[in-house]
Design a protein around this motif. Structure first.
Motif, PDB file in Angstrom:
ATOM      1  N   LEU A 274     -35.736 -20.107  67.929  1.00  9.59           N
ATOM      2  CA  LEU A 274     -35.329 -18.706  67.981  1.00  9.59           C
ATOM      3  C   LEU A 274     -36.044 -17.847  66.936  1.00  9.59           C
ATOM      4  O   LEU A 274     -35.828 -16.637  66.880  1.00  9.59           O
ATOM      5  N   GLY A 275     -36.850 -18.493  66.074  1.00 10.69           N
ATOM      6  CA  GLY A 275     -37.618 -17.740  65.092  1.00 10.69           C
ATOM      7  C   GLY A 275     -37.021 -17.725  63.693  1.00 10.69           C
ATOM      8  O   GLY A 275     -37.573 -17.075  62.795  1.00 10.69           O
ATOM      9  N   TRP A 276     -35.918 -18.445  63.474  1.00 13.82           N
ATOM     10  CA  TRP A 276     -35.323 -18.494  62.139  1.00 13.82           C
ATOM     11  C   TRP A 276     -36.050 -19.516  61.273  1.00 13.82           C
ATOM     12  O   TRP A 276     -36.586 -20.502  61.782  1.00 13.82           O
ATOM     13  N   ARG A 277     -36.037 -19.285  59.967  1.00 12.76           N
ATOM     14  CA  ARG A 277     -36.543 -20.295  59.025  1.00 12.76           C
ATOM     15  C   ARG A 277     -35.418 -21.299  58.793  1.00 12.76           C
ATOM     16  O   ARG A 277     -34.375 -20.958  58.239  1.00 12.76           O
ATOM     17  N   ALA A 278     -35.630 -22.524  59.235  1.00 16.63           N
ATOM     18  CA  ALA A 278     -34.577 -23.535  59.124  1.00 16.63           C
ATOM     19  C   ALA A 278     -35.189 -24.863  58.708  1.00 16.63           C
ATOM     20  O   ALA A 278     -36.242 -25.263  59.211  1.00 16.63           O
ATOM     21  N   ASP A 279     -34.533 -25.518  57.748  1.00 19.41           N
ATOM     22  CA  ASP A 279     -34.927 -26.880  57.412  1.00 19.41           C
ATOM     23  C   ASP A 279     -33.714 -27.791  57.584  1.00 19.41           C
ATOM     24  O   ASP A 279     -32.590 -27.331  57.776  1.00 19.41           O
ATOM     25  N   VAL A 280     -33.939 -29.086  57.538  1.00 22.05           N
ATOM     26  CA  VAL A 280     -32.858 -30.034  57.787  1.00 22.05           C
ATOM     27  C   VAL A 280     -32.975 -31.203  56.819  1.00 22.05           C
ATOM     28  O   VAL A 280     -34.084 -31.679  56.534  1.00 22.05           O
ATOM     29  N   THR A 281     -31.856 -31.625  56.274  1.00 21.77           N
ATOM     30  CA  THR A 281     -31.793 -32.826  55.442  1.00 21.77           C
ATOM     31  C   THR A 281     -30.584 -33.647  55.874  1.00 21.77           C
ATOM     32  O   THR A 281     -29.661 -33.133  56.519  1.00 21.77           O
ATOM     33  N   HIS A 282     -30.607 -34.920  55.498  1.00 22.03           N
ATOM     34  CA  HIS A 282     -29.528 -35.838  55.855  1.00 22.03           C
ATOM     35  C   HIS A 282     -29.066 -36.537  54.577  1.00 22.03           C
ATOM     36  O   HIS A 282     -29.766 -37.402  54.050  1.00 22.03           O
ATOM     37  N   ARG A 283     -27.927 -36.109  54.072  1.00 22.70           N
ATOM     38  CA  ARG A 283     -27.500 -36.540  52.743  1.00 22.70           C
ATOM     39  C   ARG A 283     -27.434 -38.043  52.621  1.00 22.70           C
ATOM     40  O   ARG A 283     -27.984 -38.621  51.668  1.00 22.70           O
ATOM     41  N   GLU A 284     -26.778 -38.689  53.562  1.00 20.83           N
ATOM     42  CA  GLU A 284     -26.598 -40.137  53.446  1.00 20.83           C
ATOM     43  C   GLU A 284     -27.901 -40.893  53.687  1.00 20.83           C
ATOM     44  O   GLU A 284     -28.209 -41.859  52.975  1.00 20.83           O
ATOM     45  N   LEU A 285     -28.690 -40.459  54.661  1.00 22.23           N
ATOM     46  CA  LEU A 285     -29.973 -41.128  54.911  1.00 22.23           C
ATOM     47  C   LEU A 285     -30.923 -40.937  53.736  1.00 22.23           C
ATOM     48  O   LEU A 285     -31.627 -41.876  53.338  1.00 22.23           O
ATOM     49  N   ASP A 286     -30.952 -39.734  53.189  1.00 24.82           N
ATOM     50  CA  ASP A 286     -31.851 -39.477  52.063  1.00 24.82           C
ATOM     51  C   ASP A 286     -31.452 -40.287  50.844  1.00 24.82           C
ATOM     52  O   ASP A 286     -32.304 -40.828  50.130  1.00 24.82           O
ATOM     53  N   GLU A 287     -30.138 -40.398  50.602  1.00 23.46           N
ATOM     54  CA  GLU A 287     -29.696 -41.176  49.448  1.00 23.46           C
ATOM     55  C   GLU A 287     -29.971 -42.661  49.662  1.00 23.46           C
ATOM     56  O   GLU A 287     -30.341 -43.373  48.730  1.00 23.46           O
ATOM     57  N   ALA A 288     -29.805 -43.122  50.910  1.00 22.20           N
ATOM     58  CA  ALA A 288     -30.097 -44.530  51.198  1.00 22.20           C
ATOM     59  C   ALA A 288     -31.570 -44.837  50.954  1.00 22.20           C
ATOM     60  O   ALA A 288     -31.922 -45.914  50.468  1.00 22.20           O
ATOM     61  N   ALA A 289     -32.433 -43.870  51.291  1.00 26.28           N
ATOM     62  CA  ALA A 289     -33.863 -44.073  51.067  1.00 26.28           C
ATOM     63  C   ALA A 289     -34.181 -44.139  49.575  1.00 26.28           C
ATOM     64  O   ALA A 289     -35.051 -44.900  49.144  1.00 26.28           O
ATOM     65  N   ARG A 290     -33.447 -43.343  48.777  1.00 23.21           N
ATOM     66  CA  ARG A 290     -33.689 -43.349  47.326  1.00 23.21           C
ATOM     67  C   ARG A 290     -33.084 -44.576  46.646  1.00 23.21           C
ATOM     68  O   ARG A 290     -33.634 -45.081  45.669  1.00 23.21           O
ATOM     69  N   ASN A 291     -31.940 -45.032  47.151  1.00 20.88           N
ATOM     70  CA  ASN A 291     -31.221 -46.116  46.487  1.00 20.88           C
ATOM     71  C   ASN A 291     -30.625 -47.054  47.528  1.00 20.88           C
ATOM     72  O   ASN A 291     -29.424 -47.016  47.802  1.00 20.88           O
ATOM     73  N   PRO A 292     -31.431 -47.910  48.138  1.00 19.64           N
ATOM     74  CA  PRO A 292     -30.955 -48.773  49.217  1.00 19.64           C
ATOM     75  C   PRO A 292     -29.824 -49.703  48.795  1.00 19.64           C
ATOM     76  O   PRO A 292     -28.892 -49.943  49.560  1.00 19.64           O
ATOM     77  N   ALA A 293     -29.880 -50.227  47.572  1.00 18.46           N
ATOM     78  CA  ALA A 293     -28.867 -51.188  47.134  1.00 18.46           C
ATOM     79  C   ALA A 293     -27.487 -50.540  47.063  1.00 18.46           C
ATOM     80  O   ALA A 293     -26.490 -51.093  47.524  1.00 18.46           O
ATOM     81  N   ALA A 294     -27.416 -49.334  46.484  1.00 15.73           N
ATOM     82  CA  ALA A 294     -26.132 -48.650  46.370  1.00 15.73           C
ATOM     83  C   ALA A 294     -25.584 -48.286  47.738  1.00 15.73           C
ATOM     84  O   ALA A 294     -24.389 -48.401  48.008  1.00 15.73           O
ATOM     85  N   SER A 295     -26.496 -47.873  48.631  1.00 16.41           N
ATOM     86  CA  SER A 295     -26.052 -47.520  49.975  1.00 16.41           C
ATOM     87  C   SER A 295     -25.501 -48.725  50.700  1.00 16.41           C
ATOM     88  O   SER A 295     -24.473 -48.670  51.366  1.00 16.41           O
TER      89      SER A 295
END
Length: 309
Positions: A274-295
């Protein structure tokens, strides 16, 4: 040929909204400087490429209206910039009321030989600033102008192609770990069919085509989707009209891996279409990528006991 860089000098009466005008210009991507010494104003313009807005008034060191006008004339000789002088004003009664409400001292009524009556300071400043008002390219009277209307006035005049607008951040999350603190709108998608219970889908995420197809095959998904975008889409122009610069839309499920991820991805794509500036993140997936053991530890503990991840 490169477009001339906008330079805006904002001046006017104390209490008339000069600082608000500078803030609105800053939101439009202008570098803003308030009350630079007058003899440094031309040096401040320099050779940069970012639009510049400078606030100049009676508090500026070395302030002299005729000196401002001479500087303005020299700047207007430069072919690489386009200079606009904006003058903020308001009726005497409005200025008096604003000073009464804020209890601030008027710069030209500081006490001593100049006296301490705000009304005298206003009259003295009006006389001093008259040459700048006469020379202004844009006079903004804020007497009956609410802040949203002032912002719209400035945006209509100075908004550039590609200037910052509403930035929409779409985020997926897991409800057991709490709501995202920055969320403006929150949607619960835990009612959708759950890939967690399909062995071949469980290790995948909502970014994977098989998971997306499974969730979107839910009989209630089409009506949910149409209602979701039917709710969100009309809000966005209203947020823009109110001057909102950032909007966070959060979508949650239990594990933050499948349903919320799929809907967040799809919503961000829809908004960009639609022409909006939009980004997307995934809190749990991003944290799992940073810290797999804790996840993994969380998934093996409390979250594993949840009846519907």
């Amino acid at each position: 040929m490169m477009a001339a860089r906008p330079v805006v000098l904002v001046t006017g009466l104390s209490g008339a909204g000069r600082a608000s005008i500078l803030r609105h210009l800053e939101d439009l991507g202008f570098e803003t400087v308030d009350n630079p010494p007058l003899d440094l104003l031309e040096e401040l313009v320099g050779d940069g490429d970012q639009p510049l807005a400078a606030g100049v008034d009676t508090r500026s060191r070395g302030f002299d209206p005729e000196g401002v006008l001479r500087t303005l004339s020299r700047l207007r000789l430069r072919p690489d910039i386009t200079v606009t002088l904006v003058y903020a004003t308001a009726e005497d009664a409005v200025l008096l009321r604003r000073y009464s409400e804020t209890r601030r001292r008027h710069p030209l009524a500081p006490g001593g030989s100049l006296g301490s009556r705000v009304a005298d300071g206003i009259a003295r400043e009006q006389a001093l600033m008259a040459p700048l008002r006469d020379a202004a390219d844009m006079v903004v009277d804020t007497s009956d102008l609410p802040l949203p209307s002032l912002r719209q006035t400035i945006e209509r005049r100075f908004r550039r192609e590609g200037a910052p607008g509403l930035l929409i951040h779409v985020q997926s999350f897991a409800f057991p770990r709490g709501l995202p603190r920055e969320a403006d709108l929150v949607f619960d998608v835990r009612f959708l069919r759950n890939p967690h219970y399909v062995p071949e889908l469980k290790p995948q995420t909502g970014r994977d085509a098989a998971v997306a197809a499974y969730v979107e095959a839910d009989p209630d998904f089409p009506s949910f989707w149409s209602r979701l975008v039917g709710f969100v889409d009309p809000l966005l122009p209203r947020y823009v009209a109110e001057g909102k610069k950032y909007l966070t839309v959060a979508l949650g499920c239990t594990g933050g891996r499948h349903r919320s991820v799929l809907v967040a991805e799809r919503l961000a794509d829809h908004l960009r279409t639609l022409g909006w500036r939009a980004d997307v993140t995934h809190r749990e997936l991003d944290e799992a990528a940073r810290n797999p053991a804790a996840s993994e530890a969380r998934l093996g503990g409390r979250e594993a006991l949840s009846p519907s991840p």
